[in-house]
Design a protein around this motif. Structure first.
Motif, PDB file in Angstrom:
ATOM      1  N   THR A 186       0.715  -1.321  -0.101  1.00  0.00           N
ATOM      2  CA  THR A 186      -0.104   0.027  -0.102  1.00  0.00           C
ATOM      3  C   THR A 186       1.049   1.280  -0.132  1.00  0.00           C
ATOM      4  O   THR A 186       2.237   1.280   0.322  1.00  0.00           O
ATOM      5  CB  THR A 186      -0.880   0.082   1.230  1.00  0.00           C
ATOM      6  OG1 THR A 186      -0.107   0.028   2.250  1.00  0.00           O
ATOM      7  CG2 THR A 186      -1.843  -1.170   1.270  1.00  0.00           C
ATOM      8  N   THR A 187       0.300   2.350  -0.465  1.00  0.00           N
ATOM      9  CA  THR A 187       0.776   3.758  -0.378  1.00  0.00           C
ATOM     10  C   THR A 187       0.003   4.541   0.483  1.00  0.00           C
ATOM     11  O   THR A 187      -0.907   4.453   0.173  1.00  0.00           O
ATOM     12  CB  THR A 187       1.025   4.357  -1.800  1.00  0.00           C
ATOM     13  OG1 THR A 187       1.896   3.314  -2.823  1.00  0.00           O
ATOM     14  CG2 THR A 187       1.756   5.598  -1.834  1.00  0.00           C
TER      15      THR A 187
ATOM     16  N   VAL B 102      -0.143   2.937  -6.430  1.00  0.00           N
ATOM     17  CA  VAL B 102       0.131   4.279  -7.022  1.00  0.00           C
ATOM     18  C   VAL B 102      -1.265   4.976  -6.659  1.00  0.00           C
ATOM     19  O   VAL B 102      -2.341   4.718  -7.323  1.00  0.00           O
ATOM     20  CB  VAL B 102       0.795   4.306  -8.360  1.00  0.00           C
ATOM     21  CG1 VAL B 102       0.899   5.618  -8.907  1.00  0.00           C
ATOM     22  CG2 VAL B 102       2.232   3.431  -8.597  1.00  0.00           C
ATOM     23  N   ILE B 103      -1.340   6.031  -5.939  1.00  0.00           N
ATOM     24  CA  ILE B 103      -2.448   6.854  -5.809  1.00  0.00           C
ATOM     25  C   ILE B 103      -2.537   8.257  -6.306  1.00  0.00           C
ATOM     26  O   ILE B 103      -1.536   8.867  -6.360  1.00  0.00           O
ATOM     27  CB  ILE B 103      -2.770   6.535  -4.121  1.00  0.00           C
ATOM     28  CG1 ILE B 103      -1.851   7.548  -3.295  1.00  0.00           C
ATOM     29  CG2 ILE B 103      -3.061   5.311  -3.727  1.00  0.00           C
ATOM     30  CD1 ILE B 103      -1.958   7.313  -2.046  1.00  0.00           C
TER      31      ILE B 103
ATOM     32  N   GLY C 228      -7.215   6.804  -3.920  1.00  0.00           N
ATOM     33  CA  GLY C 228      -6.643   6.970  -2.702  1.00  0.00           C
ATOM     34  C   GLY C 228      -7.443   7.773  -1.856  1.00  0.00           C
ATOM     35  O   GLY C 228      -8.447   8.240  -2.375  1.00  0.00           O
ATOM     36  N   ASP C 229      -7.350   7.741  -0.532  1.00  0.00           N
ATOM     37  CA  ASP C 229      -8.442   8.337   0.603  1.00  0.00           C
ATOM     38  C   ASP C 229      -8.178   9.730   0.616  1.00  0.00           C
ATOM     39  O   ASP C 229      -6.840  10.266   0.883  1.00  0.00           O
ATOM     40  CB  ASP C 229      -8.064   7.500   1.788  1.00  0.00           C
ATOM     41  CG  ASP C 229      -9.173   8.140   2.969  1.00  0.00           C
ATOM     42  OD1 ASP C 229     -10.061   8.721   2.525  1.00  0.00           O
ATOM     43  OD2 ASP C 229      -8.877   7.763   4.135  1.00  0.00           O
TER      44      ASP C 229
ATOM     45  N   HIS D 230      -9.145  11.413 -10.494  1.00  0.00           N
ATOM     46  CA  HIS D 230      -9.727  10.347 -10.387  1.00  0.00           C
ATOM     47  C   HIS D 230      -8.396   9.279 -11.003  1.00  0.00           C
ATOM     48  O   HIS D 230      -7.668   9.527 -11.928  1.00  0.00           O
ATOM     49  CB  HIS D 230     -10.592  10.131 -11.407  1.00  0.00           C
ATOM     50  CG  HIS D 230     -11.650  11.195 -11.066  1.00  0.00           C
ATOM     51  ND1 HIS D 230     -12.467  11.057  -9.829  1.00  0.00           N
ATOM     52  CD2 HIS D 230     -12.294  12.360 -11.580  1.00  0.00           C
ATOM     53  CE1 HIS D 230     -13.546  11.923  -9.668  1.00  0.00           C
ATOM     54  NE2 HIS D 230     -13.185  12.754 -10.595  1.00  0.00           N
ATOM     55  N   THR D 231      -8.947   7.907 -10.890  1.00  0.00           N
ATOM     56  CA  THR D 231      -7.628   7.046 -11.148  1.00  0.00           C
ATOM     57  C   THR D 231      -7.576   6.970 -12.826  1.00  0.00           C
ATOM     58  O   THR D 231      -6.387   6.651 -13.342  1.00  0.00           O
ATOM     59  CB  THR D 231      -8.540   5.687 -10.967  1.00  0.00           C
ATOM     60  OG1 THR D 231      -8.843   5.471  -9.521  1.00  0.00           O
ATOM     61  CG2 THR D 231      -7.629   4.401 -11.434  1.00  0.00           C
TER      62      THR D 231
END
Length: 317
Positions: A49-50, A95-96, A125-126, A143-144
């Protein structure tokens, strides 16, 4: 082999799991302790996780507040490379979008390429702990799919500033997240499917689900995706319950429905140890059913659950 190649080549349901980078100041051995307990089950890949930095406020001796930017879990890129080098297992760093500028993302991609890590999981990501002024508007991805565009350009030798460079010998391959019970911000499942289709069309080679506890929700989601023309592998994300409080916490945070049969057993528990045993038993049954339906992989979320994941893996692999 890339993750998608491993998933497509597998003759049985693969085993994979996700870990967190250690808190700042802790050693790589913390990561190794988790991997060493689980590598006997032949993990095909390991996700890392990142975590973005966040602004915190400290009270100074004079009573004033001082704003400090803190990143509590650094090192995703380095840990991914270390895992791949030490264990020979494909590492998949997250990768966020949120909390990172486009330039920071580009430098991360450069480092990953140099280190021979070419599998990614791309996520929004949060944003809950981010302040609006932490990164100026327009300098990070919203956005992704915007992040996908940057990775796709990088694969073609196009930098974020529009300049060009020599294309990599091995382009990045990546997966994305999906939500069998609808993303918390999506107005409806139709909208969720629409955006997943966009992400697949933009180059995602597989999707990993948010954790769920009701297999019927996963099966229905996969059927819906197939009817909409989504053909990539959809990997179920699994986590055994380990705390009694998760009966109410997980539905609130992750919008994951707890089936009444599981909730009923958890309500009988008077301690976390009892809840953990129930969680393992439920997860074993859940995984056996998923394997019987030939899912491509079982992807385990190990946070606070490494020992439970080990017990589940012992029973199903």
């Amino acid at each position: 082999m890339s993750v998608i190649d491993l998933l497509n080549a597998g003759k049985k349901t693969a085993f994979s799991f996700e870990i967190l980078p250690p808190l700042k100041g802790n050693s790589f051995e913390k990561v190794c302790n988790v991997i060493d307990k689980l590598r006997v089950f032949d993990p095909q890949y390991i996700n890392i996780t990142t975590h973005h930095s966040e602004n915190i406020y400290k009270t100074l001796p004079d009573g004033s507040l001082h704003k400090t930017n803190v990143r509590k879990r650094p090192g995703t890129v380095a840990i991914a490379a270390a895992i791949q080098n030490k264990y020979g297992i494909s590492a998949v760093p997250h990768v966020i979008c949120k909390g990172f500028t486009k330039d920071e993302t580009e430098y991360g991609l450069i480092d990953l390429n140099f280190l021979g890590v070419h599998d990614l999981l791309l996520l929004r990501g949060d944003a809950n702990k981010l302040e609006k002024d932490q990164i100026p508007e327009g300098q990070s991805h919203a956005h992704t799919i915007d992040l996908q565009e940057q990775v796709n350009d990088f694969n073609e030798g196009i930098a974020v500033d529009g300049s060009t460079f020599e294309k990599m010998k091995t382009p990045f391959s990546y997966g994305v997240a999906c939500y069998p019970e609808k993303h918390e911000e999506a107005p409806n499942m139709d909208s969720d499917i629409y955006y997943l289709k966009q992400k697949i069309a933009a180059g995602a080679s597989y999707a990993v689900t948010q954790m769920f506890f009701d297999n019927e929700k996963y099966f229905a989601f996969v059927d819906r995706c197939r009817s909409e023309g989504i053909t990539v592998p959809i990997v179920p994300g699994i986590k055994p319950l380990v705390l009694l409080s998760q009966l109410t916490v997980l539905p609130k945070i992750f919008r994951s429905d707890i089936p009444e049969a599981l909730a009923k057993e958890l309500r009988k528990c008077s301690s976390d140890e009892q809840a953990k045993a129930v969680g393992v038993e439920w997860c074993i049954a859940q995984c056996k059913e998923l394997i019987s339906r030939d899912v491509p992989s079982l992807h385990f979320y190990t946070l606070m659950a490494t020992e439970s994941v080990r017990k589940v893996a012992e029973a199903v692999y």
